[in-house]
Design an enzyme around this catalytic site. Structure first.
Site, PDB file in Angstrom:
ATOM      1  N   GLU A 234       9.071  -9.744 -17.180  1.00  0.00           N
ATOM      2  CA  GLU A 234       9.451  -8.673 -17.497  1.00  0.00           C
ATOM      3  C   GLU A 234      11.014  -9.067 -17.442  1.00  0.00           C
ATOM      4  O   GLU A 234      12.033  -8.324 -18.376  1.00  0.00           O
ATOM      5  CB  GLU A 234       9.207  -7.795 -16.194  1.00  0.00           C
ATOM      6  CG  GLU A 234       9.951  -6.500 -16.357  1.00  0.00           C
ATOM      7  CD  GLU A 234       9.197  -5.652 -17.494  1.00  0.00           C
ATOM      8  OE1 GLU A 234       9.919  -4.938 -18.198  1.00  0.00           O
ATOM      9  OE2 GLU A 234       8.207  -5.823 -17.872  1.00  0.00           O
TER      10      GLU A 234
ATOM     11  N   ASN B  21      13.511  -8.124 -20.806  1.00  0.00           N
ATOM     12  CA  ASN B  21      14.780  -7.255 -20.589  1.00  0.00           C
ATOM     13  C   ASN B  21      15.957  -7.842 -21.337  1.00  0.00           C
ATOM     14  O   ASN B  21      16.678  -7.177 -22.066  1.00  0.00           O
ATOM     15  CB  ASN B  21      14.847  -6.888 -19.496  1.00  0.00           C
ATOM     16  CG  ASN B  21      14.155  -5.452 -18.742  1.00  0.00           C
ATOM     17  OD1 ASN B  21      13.289  -5.216 -19.515  1.00  0.00           O
ATOM     18  ND2 ASN B  21      14.358  -5.170 -17.630  1.00  0.00           N
TER      19      ASN B  21
ATOM     20  N   ARG C 221      10.419   2.364 -25.200  1.00  0.00           N
ATOM     21  CA  ARG C 221      10.895   1.835 -23.719  1.00  0.00           C
ATOM     22  C   ARG C 221      10.240   2.836 -22.734  1.00  0.00           C
ATOM     23  O   ARG C 221      10.621   3.900 -22.931  1.00  0.00           O
ATOM     24  CB  ARG C 221      12.023   1.334 -23.787  1.00  0.00           C
ATOM     25  CG  ARG C 221      12.683   0.349 -24.463  1.00  0.00           C
ATOM     26  CD  ARG C 221      12.210  -1.011 -24.641  1.00  0.00           C
ATOM     27  NE  ARG C 221      12.031  -1.753 -25.606  1.00  0.00           N
ATOM     28  CZ  ARG C 221      10.890  -2.604 -25.807  1.00  0.00           C
ATOM     29  NH1 ARG C 221      10.237  -2.892 -24.977  1.00  0.00           N
ATOM     30  NH2 ARG C 221      10.816  -3.337 -26.842  1.00  0.00           N
TER      31      ARG C 221
END
Length: 147
Positions: free
Chosen positions: A49, A53, A112
């Site tokens: 993650e 990002n 998103r």
């Protein structure tokens, strides 16, 4: 007082395919502490993650995000704690507290979900986010392994 017993440093281009590379290397390195399968899975998800990002958000101003870099530092401690620090030199975050709120996103809402920091936090024991607009972001995740 805890003592670092091993350290790994990585520098990768901010390319989506390097997300898999980062999580594999971090988890392989952490495996030397003999974590449980669940602990490795947690670490894998958190790293995945964090790197995603960076790829999606940090260098969005660049035409080629791979021109940006992802810096990863992993430390293993004699207390069976793992610290993973993921840094970029991208656009930064103006309001970190706002960015940590569930469903907040700077991307298109249909693309998103705004859950990145919540995901990282749910798989680690602590999450620290430091950022300066125009200078980049550092995410520090800590995971304490079972004895």
């Amino acid at each position: 007082m805890k003592k670092a017993i091993n350290e790994l440093k990585l520098r990768l281009p901010a390319k989506s395919e390097n997300e898999a590379v980062a999580r594999a290397l971090v988890c392989s390195f952490a495996a030397t502490l003999d974590p449980t399968v669940g602990e490795l899975a947690d670490l894998r998800c958190a790293v995945s993650e964090a790197v995603t990002n960076v790829v999606v958000h940090a260098y969005r101003e660049l035409k080629d995000s791979a021109a940006g870099r992802i810096y990863i530092s992993v430390r293993l401690y004699d207390t069976r704690e793992i610290t993973v620090e993921i840094t970029d030199t991208g656009c930064g975050i103006a309001d970190v507290e706002k960015a940590r709120e569930p469903f907040f996103t700077t991307g298109k809402e249909d693309e998103r979900c705004g859950m990145g920091f919540l995901v990282m936090e749910s798989y680690t024991d602590s999450l620290t986010v430091r950022s300066k607009p125009g200078r980049g972001t550092t995410v520090i995740m800590k995971k304490k392994l079972t004895p």
